[in-house]
Write an enzyme that holds these catalytic residues in place. Sequence first.
Site, PDB file in Angstrom:
ATOM      1  N   CYS A 151       0.819  -1.230   0.000  1.00 60.21           N
ATOM      2  CA  CYS A 151       0.000   0.000   0.000  1.00 60.21           C
ATOM      3  C   CYS A 151       0.846   1.270   0.000  1.00 60.21           C
ATOM      4  CB  CYS A 151      -0.949   0.007   1.191  1.00 60.21           C
ATOM      5  SG  CYS A 151      -2.041  -1.416   1.235  1.00 60.21           S
ATOM      6  N   ASN A 170     -10.237  -0.068   0.101  1.00 61.61           N
ATOM      7  CA  ASN A 170      -8.782   0.059   0.111  1.00 61.61           C
ATOM      8  C   ASN A 170      -8.243  -0.496  -1.206  1.00 61.61           C
ATOM      9  OD1 ASN A 170      -6.035  -0.188   0.512  1.00 61.61           O
ATOM     10  ND2 ASN A 170      -6.193  -1.153   2.518  1.00 61.61           N
ATOM     11  N   HIS A 188      -3.568   7.291   2.747  1.00 62.18           N
ATOM     12  CA  HIS A 188      -3.908   5.950   2.263  1.00 62.18           C
ATOM     13  C   HIS A 188      -5.281   5.581   2.820  1.00 62.18           C
ATOM     14  CE1 HIS A 188      -3.920   1.833   1.231  1.00 62.18           C
ATOM     15  NE2 HIS A 188      -3.665   1.385   2.445  1.00 62.18           N
TER      16      HIS A 188
END
Length: 319
Positions: free
Chosen positions: A113, A276, A246
């Site tokens: 990520c 996500n 994020h």
Amino acid sequence: MGHSRIAGTGAYLPAKALTNQEIEQRIETSDEWIFSRTGIRSRFVADENEQASDLALHASRRAMDAAGVTADDVDLIVLATSTPDLIFPSTACLLQQKLGVTHGAAFDIQAACTGFLYAVSIADKFVASGQCKCALVVGTEVFSRLLDWSDRRTCVLFGDGAGAVILRPSAEPGILSSHLHADGRQSHILEATGYVQDGVLHDHAFLHMDGQAVFKFAVRALEDVCNEALAANGLVGSDLDWLVPHQANVRIIQATANKLGLPADKIVTTLETQGNTSAASVPLALDAAVRDGRIQPGHLVLLEAVGAGMTWGAMLLRW
Ligand code: ACO
């Protein structure tokens, strides 16, 4: 050493949205549980024929259009993904071919990520040093392929998508500083351990996560790295115009914003509709806030991310 700045952004989401209500029909979960714990109501899922390079292609074209550059201008492609099309060639090379770019380097970055921040930081060095004049940086994921859709602890969290930026040389600094970290001792809390040997897939191809350990790690790491980025530039949280975090969990985002003393209206969130999207989440959120006019020239923007590795980072931009 000169400077680089982001000259254009682009994003792409697959056509198919998958809502919490639809997941409720398949496994024992509820919209209420998912939304209250994560902030997610829906996510996008790529068609089975769409690969990471296909999502990247759409996002890249949009970023190139926004920056006013063509395939002939692009002389570097850095692509962040944990869900590459193939073992090799790199997804960056497949994207290069699809875009019709025929010169310069192209390679992938794997930092889960945090991959987009790693990728922009690397491209910034190429552009600021004068080695490249037009870098395409992409975060792209088909994360839905890594999920065990019978595991309610993980399958509700993620989605597919791609975001891209063009970096160009600049007289004034656009990327003020980047701060990247990794701690491989924490690799076991978030992993997909599958590997190929003798033509056979071994171990587990699905993502596995210790959710509470990741949550605790993320909150502490993001606070530390955001403070590191601000301190390196002699700034405090209240100097920021925007936090582009994020998009893992709304409670992690709120914890970071609280530590920085930032009100909710200075935080860019796409989590509710996108989930996500791993390496794509920061450029997707950045593109949304640029295109709807929230981020304006001169604004101070802080990007941050944390992911498997564990990896984490922050980047301060003057837009
Ligand atoms: N629906 C209903 N119940 C569920 C679900 C679900 N989707 N998922 C888990 N549960 C149940 C569990 O089975 C457990 O039940 P039990 O007590 O009967 O065994 C109960 O809920 C509590 O489970 P926990 O895992 O302890 O739930 P928690 O409150 O920790 O929330 C969550 C889980 C949302 C994953 C949280 O830990 C979290 O957000 N962690 C951060 C991880 C993250 O965001 N990862 C994203 C990838 S990493 C990254 O991008 C940085």
